[in-house]
Design a protein around this motif. Sequence first.
Motif, PDB file in Angstrom:
ATOM      1  N   VAL A 167       0.714  -0.969  -0.401  1.00 43.72           N
ATOM      2  CA  VAL A 167       0.310  -0.387   0.386  1.00 43.72           C
ATOM      3  C   VAL A 167       0.737   1.331  -0.259  1.00 43.72           C
ATOM      4  O   VAL A 167       0.708   1.880  -0.986  1.00 43.72           O
ATOM      5  CB  VAL A 167      -0.935  -0.007   1.540  1.00 43.72           C
ATOM      6  CG1 VAL A 167      -1.937   1.288   1.411  1.00 43.72           C
ATOM      7  CG2 VAL A 167      -1.392  -1.156   0.730  1.00 43.72           C
ATOM      8  N   SER A 168       2.098   1.189   0.966  1.00 45.52           N
ATOM      9  CA  SER A 168       2.386   2.310   0.978  1.00 45.52           C
ATOM     10  C   SER A 168       3.291   2.688  -0.241  1.00 45.52           C
ATOM     11  O   SER A 168       3.713   3.520  -0.970  1.00 45.52           O
ATOM     12  CB  SER A 168       3.732   2.184   2.392  1.00 45.52           C
ATOM     13  OG  SER A 168       5.115   3.360   2.477  1.00 45.52           O
ATOM     14  N   LEU A 169       4.084   1.159  -0.980  1.00 48.50           N
ATOM     15  CA  LEU A 169       4.593   1.539  -2.272  1.00 48.50           C
ATOM     16  C   LEU A 169       4.459   2.002  -3.257  1.00 48.50           C
ATOM     17  O   LEU A 169       4.347   3.656  -4.244  1.00 48.50           O
ATOM     18  CB  LEU A 169       5.442   0.483  -2.129  1.00 48.50           C
ATOM     19  CG  LEU A 169       6.465   0.353  -1.461  1.00 48.50           C
ATOM     20  CD1 LEU A 169       6.672  -1.135  -2.337  1.00 48.50           C
ATOM     21  CD2 LEU A 169       8.381   1.070  -2.307  1.00 48.50           C
ATOM     22  N   SER A 170       2.346   1.782  -3.187  1.00 47.86           N
ATOM     23  CA  SER A 170       1.969   1.972  -4.279  1.00 47.86           C
ATOM     24  C   SER A 170       1.218   3.442  -4.272  1.00 47.86           C
ATOM     25  O   SER A 170       1.000   4.085  -5.067  1.00 47.86           O
ATOM     26  CB  SER A 170       0.640   0.911  -4.850  1.00 47.86           C
ATOM     27  OG  SER A 170      -0.157   1.983  -3.891  1.00 47.86           O
ATOM     28  N   LEU A 171       1.547   4.118  -3.562  1.00 52.37           N
ATOM     29  CA  LEU A 171       1.296   5.620  -3.059  1.00 52.37           C
ATOM     30  C   LEU A 171       2.121   6.268  -3.625  1.00 52.37           C
ATOM     31  O   LEU A 171       2.252   7.560  -3.222  1.00 52.37           O
ATOM     32  CB  LEU A 171       0.506   6.077  -1.464  1.00 52.37           C
ATOM     33  CG  LEU A 171      -0.489   4.604  -1.107  1.00 52.37           C
ATOM     34  CD1 LEU A 171      -1.325   5.233   0.070  1.00 52.37           C
ATOM     35  CD2 LEU A 171      -1.541   5.693  -2.321  1.00 52.37           C
ATOM     36  N   GLY A 172       3.066   5.428  -3.525  1.00 55.15           N
ATOM     37  CA  GLY A 172       4.094   6.518  -4.385  1.00 55.15           C
ATOM     38  C   GLY A 172       5.422   6.828  -3.293  1.00 55.15           C
ATOM     39  O   GLY A 172       5.841   8.279  -3.330  1.00 55.15           O
ATOM     40  N   SER A 173       5.633   6.427  -1.881  1.00 53.41           N
ATOM     41  CA  SER A 173       6.847   5.884  -1.009  1.00 53.41           C
ATOM     42  C   SER A 173       7.843   5.920  -1.681  1.00 53.41           C
ATOM     43  O   SER A 173       7.626   4.425  -2.268  1.00 53.41           O
ATOM     44  CB  SER A 173       5.807   5.625   0.571  1.00 53.41           C
ATOM     45  OG  SER A 173       4.797   5.825   0.849  1.00 53.41           O
ATOM     46  N   THR A 174       8.971   6.221  -1.184  1.00 54.41           N
ATOM     47  CA  THR A 174      10.161   5.400  -1.435  1.00 54.41           C
ATOM     48  C   THR A 174      10.486   4.621  -0.214  1.00 54.41           C
ATOM     49  O   THR A 174       9.846   4.302  -0.139  1.00 54.41           O
ATOM     50  CB  THR A 174      11.551   6.119  -1.426  1.00 54.41           C
ATOM     51  OG1 THR A 174      11.121   6.540   0.213  1.00 54.41           O
ATOM     52  CG2 THR A 174      10.880   7.720  -2.025  1.00 54.41           C
ATOM     53  N   LYS A 175      11.286   3.220  -1.058  1.00 49.62           N
ATOM     54  CA  LYS A 175      11.468   2.241  -0.431  1.00 49.62           C
ATOM     55  C   LYS A 175      11.615   2.407   1.462  1.00 49.62           C
ATOM     56  O   LYS A 175      11.191   1.297   2.536  1.00 49.62           O
ATOM     57  CB  LYS A 175      12.491   1.227  -0.255  1.00 49.62           C
ATOM     58  CG  LYS A 175      12.621  -0.175  -0.005  1.00 49.62           C
ATOM     59  CD  LYS A 175      13.647  -0.996  -0.507  1.00 49.62           C
ATOM     60  CE  LYS A 175      13.339  -2.247   0.214  1.00 49.62           C
ATOM     61  NZ  LYS A 175      13.595  -3.066  -0.789  1.00 49.62           N
ATOM     62  N   LEU A 176      12.636   3.611   2.041  1.00 52.88           N
ATOM     63  CA  LEU A 176      12.700   3.983   3.312  1.00 52.88           C
ATOM     64  C   LEU A 176      11.578   4.301   4.156  1.00 52.88           C
ATOM     65  O   LEU A 176      11.535   3.960   5.099  1.00 52.88           O
ATOM     66  CB  LEU A 176      13.821   4.893   3.188  1.00 52.88           C
ATOM     67  CG  LEU A 176      15.287   4.849   4.091  1.00 52.88           C
ATOM     68  CD1 LEU A 176      15.204   3.346   4.415  1.00 52.88           C
ATOM     69  CD2 LEU A 176      16.184   6.117   3.752  1.00 52.88           C
ATOM     70  N   GLN A 177      10.858   5.738   3.268  1.00 57.99           N
ATOM     71  CA  GLN A 177       9.827   5.681   3.843  1.00 57.99           C
ATOM     72  C   GLN A 177       9.447   4.796   4.218  1.00 57.99           C
ATOM     73  O   GLN A 177       7.865   4.765   5.553  1.00 57.99           O
ATOM     74  CB  GLN A 177       9.011   7.392   2.686  1.00 57.99           C
ATOM     75  CG  GLN A 177       9.236   8.207   2.206  1.00 57.99           C
ATOM     76  CD  GLN A 177       8.993   9.279   1.116  1.00 57.99           C
ATOM     77  OE1 GLN A 177       8.210   8.556   0.544  1.00 57.99           O
ATOM     78  NE2 GLN A 177       8.971  10.266   1.053  1.00 57.99           N
ATOM     79  N   THR A 178       8.254   3.620   2.889  1.00 59.44           N
ATOM     80  CA  THR A 178       7.715   2.659   3.319  1.00 59.44           C
ATOM     81  C   THR A 178       8.233   2.150   5.004  1.00 59.44           C
ATOM     82  O   THR A 178       7.235   1.535   5.475  1.00 59.44           O
ATOM     83  CB  THR A 178       7.837   1.526   2.690  1.00 59.44           C
ATOM     84  OG1 THR A 178       7.311   2.528   0.822  1.00 59.44           O
ATOM     85  CG2 THR A 178       6.529   0.712   2.749  1.00 59.44           C
TER      86      THR A 178
END
Lengths: 282, 290, 253
Positions: A167-178
């Motif tokens: 979900v987090s990645l699909s909303l355009g977060s970077t891996k580290l933000q995820t």
Amino acid sequence: MISPRLTQKIAFSLLLLATLMVILPVAVVLFIIVKNGLPGISWEFLTQMPKSGMRAGGILPAIIGTFYLVLGAVVFALPLGVLAAIYLSEYSKDSWMSRLVRLAIINLAGVPSVVFGLFGLALFVGFFKFGASILAGSLTLGIMILPVIITSSREALDSVPKSFREVSLSLGSTKLQTIKYAVLPHALPGILTGTILGIGRAAGETAPILFTVAAFYLPRLPHSAFDQVMALPYHLYVLSTQVPNVDQKIRYGTALVLLTIVLLMNLIAIMIRSYFRGKKKW
Amino acid sequence: MNFRRIKEFFVESAIKISGIASIFIVALIFFFLLKEGVLLFKTEKITHFIFGKNWYPISDPPDFGILPLILGTLLVTLGAALIAVPFGVAAAIYISEVAPGKLKEVLKSGIELLAAIPSVVLGFIGMITIVPWMKIIFKIPTGLTAFSGSIVLAFMAMPTIVSIAEDALHSVPKAYKEGAYALGATKWQTIYRVVLPAASSGVVAAVMLGIGRVVGETMAVMMLTGNSPSMPRGMLYPVRTLTATIAAEMGEAVQGGDHYYALFAIGIILFLITFAINITADLVIHRKRQ
Amino acid sequence: MVTPPIKISVQNLNAFFSTAPSLMNVDIDIEANQILSVIGPANSGKTTFLRCLNRLNDFTPTFKMTGRIALDNKDIYKEYDPVLLRRKVGIIFALPMPLPLTVFENVVYGLRRQYIKDKKILSEAAEKALKDAYLWEEVKDRLDEQAMKLSGGQQQRLCIARTLAVNPDVVLFDEPCSALDPISTAKIEEAMLKLKNHYTIVLVTNNTKQAARVGDKTAFFLMGRLVEMAETGRLFTAPQDKRTDDYISGRFG
């Protein structure tokens, strides 16, 4: 020929008996130490320097020493351990590198505590020239508890649902933000549990600090990280084997203080775990 | 934006470095043991070190034969295993298969507490309980014996054995058990004939790791086994283990002397033994899973 | 009739997990501001196809692909940063998956990751996204409640709002109604039909009736291959391929 029902009854009773034989000593140990140790505990015992060759006075420097050692060990091992767990859980799933790291951790967990002591002596005391000091002892203990922290943090990270990451990645977060916003917050209870278990372990170990920091008798508080200190487990060892004619109250009292610290840590860890297990929202 | 990219790059590098730090640390431990330990073999033959019957580190000339220490370790370990394995496996079976839910949690917490008690505290308790009993029961001059050490070490191995064996038993597929029940087997028959064989490799690994724990244990053995570095004569005599030797003598050994190097050489042996045990146990566990 | 511009162009797409092919020689043009329905039985590759479009498969270590996927004529594997791509191509998953945060924090999750901190901007964006997802009226007084407390249908619309808040061009739906009751399903379909005015939509569904109800065009996948793609009305009334006919008339799948 005995009936299967009866065989089962006998077998289960024996199993129960064996289990009690394993667990009851815990109660016996606690009972003996609490019963004989409580009379030795007083405000003076906890807050004063030892006197007359440890046969009188308190154990303050040993308590403070253990506190500093544990603090140092955690400051070193927690960030390193959590980052390593993040690497294993988020970056290297099932690569040959992660298998190698896993083997290294298994081995690190199995290295005898006295060998950590030798290592600390050779590397921190000798090679880095820290001398026998809080710094050398803390680092040695930190390396010893590293596998505990890595393993439990990794389990905690692995148990965060994969969907949170997607979900987090699909909303355009970077891996580290995820990792920072969608994974780590939900793994915190597990990481905390592992850290507290590591604290308990570090507080109770003697062999790794024997040659790296522990002072036999040093009735003052340390001034810097390069000072030697007394420590509770070593103090108990010294009192029970090296110093004749010590009042039993002092030995038991020391054992009680040490056991209380260690078991309290474990109890807190168990409570955190069951609290968050009940509260889990996914 | 660019600044954030750079920051992320640094954090990710830190993660990767920390990730492989464990490998580095294990290598570092081995390297430093080796660095100090090999210096002994400038003056001492390896065969004499391992098979020599005399450990006289401070005589002149000194003698660095660790055979008595190896045998002491073996004796104490064997004794501990004989106690810990049956009790540990039985407790694992009871906790995993028989105990009802609530009791199970209590027992598991009890095992965790046992694992948490510091070795020096167990050694202390052993000194004030087992050691005097030993003296009275067997009518021997000292209660500081291999057997005393074995008893306490058994309790230090049990948590490892119980928790890993319990995991192995717990992960036996339900279908196996249901199949046995469907054929009319009692619960005990199912445990004995189906669950235990299915979990056997995990149980074996549990026993190995428990033994690894015993071999490496230091403080309690040092406090309880009497520390006599001569060839062991039996369970009811004082002995000296490899670990206790290092812990007891490092304080007196002169840094840079042969004694100092010899203690590191013992460290190498211990490291290799536990390394072998841990790797094998891991292989045993994973062979089954594939 | 003017044909709408091509938003996404897929050419000769092959995808593998380990060595097992999952998609073979897929060519599809997806038109802007239209709904493309993708139907097919289980394991036909339709979800893999969908997840290629925003590079979510990248996180499966065994995944490999060849071919070209272009968004606005730019190759998404060569000319886009994957993070920025996913802000342009959002996805709604099969199960409602709110993060364990409040309703509000779920909606603004993606915006916060773009370092937007201004409370007013976030509030306005959240309100607009929730309105577009037909959820605003139901949750406007519950923004600070845990998202997990919403009903399943509300959760799924929250997930839509969360995706819209990032302001994408394309929205992918991966069987979005498979866990929902008919009323919730109807609300989501209604939302999709409105959304296509502003977004390009790709809907993967197991439900052929749903495909027929909302799709402008429909593509039929079988065993990793695109069998047929046509105007929805034509595909369902006059399929060219016998396998399509068999599937939509319920003879298998």
